[in-house]
Design a protein around this motif. Structure first.
Motif, PDB file in Angstrom:
ATOM      1  N   GLU A 136       0.668  17.991   0.380  1.00  0.00           N
ATOM      2  CA  GLU A 136      -0.363  18.483  -0.529  1.00  0.00           C
ATOM      3  C   GLU A 136      -1.240  17.375  -1.094  1.00  0.00           C
ATOM      4  N   ASP A 137      -0.820  16.129  -0.939  1.00  0.00           N
ATOM      5  CA  ASP A 137      -1.611  15.007  -1.441  1.00  0.00           C
ATOM      6  C   ASP A 137      -2.507  14.501  -0.316  1.00  0.00           C
ATOM      7  N   GLY A 138      -3.771  14.926  -0.336  1.00  0.00           N
ATOM      8  CA  GLY A 138      -4.691  14.544   0.724  1.00  0.00           C
ATOM      9  C   GLY A 138      -5.574  13.368   0.366  1.00  0.00           C
ATOM     10  N   ASP A 139      -5.238  12.647  -0.713  1.00  0.00           N
ATOM     11  CA  ASP A 139      -6.059  11.517  -1.138  1.00  0.00           C
ATOM     12  C   ASP A 139      -5.987  10.375  -0.124  1.00  0.00           C
ATOM     13  N   CYS A 140      -7.130   9.728   0.094  1.00  0.00           N
ATOM     14  CA  CYS A 140      -7.157   8.593   1.006  1.00  0.00           C
ATOM     15  C   CYS A 140      -8.375   7.733   0.706  1.00  0.00           C
ATOM     16  N   SER A 141      -8.377   6.522   1.227  1.00  0.00           N
ATOM     17  CA  SER A 141      -9.533   5.639   1.101  1.00  0.00           C
ATOM     18  C   SER A 141     -10.099   5.392   2.490  1.00  0.00           C
ATOM     19  N   ILE A 142     -11.385   5.054   2.550  1.00  0.00           N
ATOM     20  CA  ILE A 142     -12.072   4.849   3.826  1.00  0.00           C
ATOM     21  C   ILE A 142     -12.670   3.457   3.858  1.00  0.00           C
ATOM     22  N   GLU A 143     -12.465   2.752   4.954  1.00  0.00           N
ATOM     23  CA  GLU A 143     -13.044   1.431   5.141  1.00  0.00           C
ATOM     24  C   GLU A 143     -13.798   1.385   6.461  1.00  0.00           C
ATOM     25  N   GLU A 144     -15.033   0.936   6.408  1.00  0.00           N
ATOM     26  CA  GLU A 144     -15.822   0.766   7.619  1.00  0.00           C
ATOM     27  C   GLU A 144     -15.713  -0.684   8.059  1.00  0.00           C
ATOM     28  N   VAL A 145     -15.261  -0.887   9.280  1.00  0.00           N
ATOM     29  CA  VAL A 145     -14.974  -2.213   9.821  1.00  0.00           C
ATOM     30  C   VAL A 145     -16.088  -2.627  10.782  1.00  0.00           C
ATOM     31  N   SER A 146     -16.407  -3.914  10.795  1.00  0.00           N
ATOM     32  CA  SER A 146     -17.445  -4.429  11.682  1.00  0.00           C
ATOM     33  C   SER A 146     -16.846  -5.364  12.712  1.00  0.00           C
ATOM     34  N   MET A 180       0.832  -1.204   0.000  1.00  0.00           N
ATOM     35  CA  MET A 180       0.000   0.000   0.000  1.00  0.00           C
ATOM     36  C   MET A 180       0.864   1.250   0.000  1.00  0.00           C
ATOM     37  N   LYS A 181       1.925   1.210  -0.773  1.00  0.00           N
ATOM     38  CA  LYS A 181       2.885   2.304  -0.812  1.00  0.00           C
ATOM     39  C   LYS A 181       2.224   3.613  -1.234  1.00  0.00           C
ATOM     40  N   ASN A 182       2.590   4.696  -0.551  1.00  0.00           N
ATOM     41  CA  ASN A 182       2.118   6.050  -0.838  1.00  0.00           C
ATOM     42  C   ASN A 182       0.603   6.218  -0.653  1.00  0.00           C
ATOM     43  N   GLU A 183      -0.011   5.297   0.065  1.00  0.00           N
ATOM     44  CA  GLU A 183      -1.448   5.391   0.287  1.00  0.00           C
ATOM     45  C   GLU A 183      -1.738   5.777   1.731  1.00  0.00           C
ATOM     46  N   THR A 184      -2.804   6.540   1.890  1.00  0.00           N
ATOM     47  CA  THR A 184      -3.312   6.854   3.220  1.00  0.00           C
ATOM     48  C   THR A 184      -4.669   6.183   3.338  1.00  0.00           C
TER      49      THR A 184
END
Length: 224
Positions: free
Chosen positions: A211-221, A1-5
């Protein structure tokens, strides 16, 4: 997951079940178990366990051996791994927990939408932000705006990692009811702000250094 938030969110109400709680409790570090044990209220124990479960999952996704990592804190209580450059931050409120993980410095905050506290706003928010809250005549809308500002400011301060060395009323995080985007801080770095509304009575905000504010969101149960 390099360079990922990546951001992880969860409802901890599933952990209120004693069997479910006990099963997850066995999977976390002794450090977290001791911290959880110190909590007096059941809700506090579930929140403490919940944020660690999100951190554990984030470590798995980022290829970090959770069981090998030691968490340390700077003098402002900002946590980090002692043996990895990957950064993380945790937050909890009510029945919700939040974790953010990245190669960049990060901060996050979740708060339950309650009511607008104008006295606190006037003390800690910028003049522009106070005006934005007061522009609403509807109590619920005021509360929503107050919570958005509070969580965005908190996430920035946690990302910055130096406590309140930057006064909260000296910068604005909302402009025309949109996140101010890039905040130029006193250390000459830019910080990207973001927020998420899950329509669950909570506000989720984060801040990423750069300056790179990109990210992904995961909802966990958390279930049985």
């Amino acid at each position: 997951m390099k360079n990922e938030t990546k951001i992880y969110l969860a409802d901890v109400s599933g952990l209120f079940d004693e069997e479910v709680f006990a099963g997850y409790y066995k999977t976390v570090s002794q450090r977290r178990q001791k911290k959880t044990d110190r909590m007096r209220r059941r809700e506090g124990k579930c929140l403490s366990l919940g944020v660690e479960l999100l951190l554990k999952k984030a470590c798995e996704d980022f290829g970090i051996r959770y069981e090998d990592e030691v968490i340390v804190e700077n003098k402002y209580s900002k946590p980090s791994f002692s043996g990895s450059n990957i950064q993380f931050n945790l937050s909890h409120s009510g029945e919700r927990v939040m974790c953010i993980m990245s190669e960049h410095e990060v901060g996050c905050d979740v708060e339950q939408t309650d009511k607008a506290n104008i006295a606190i706003a006037k003390r800690f928010f910028s003049e522009e932000e106070v005006k934005q809250i007061q522009a609403f005549s509807n109590v619920e809308a005021q509360a929503e705006c107050f919570c958005r500002i509070w969580t965005l400011k908190e996430s920035f301060i946690k990302c910055f990692g130096r406590g309140l060395s930057v006064p909260l009323n000296e910068f604005s995080v909302l402009t025309d009811l949109k996140p101010a985007g890039l905040i130029q801080s006193i250390d000459d770095f830019k910080y990207s702000l973001g927020e998420y509304d899950a329509k669950d009575g909570y506000r989720y905000s984060w801040c990423i250094r750069g300056e790179d504010g990109d990210c992904s969101i995961e909802e966990v149960s958390f279930g049985s």
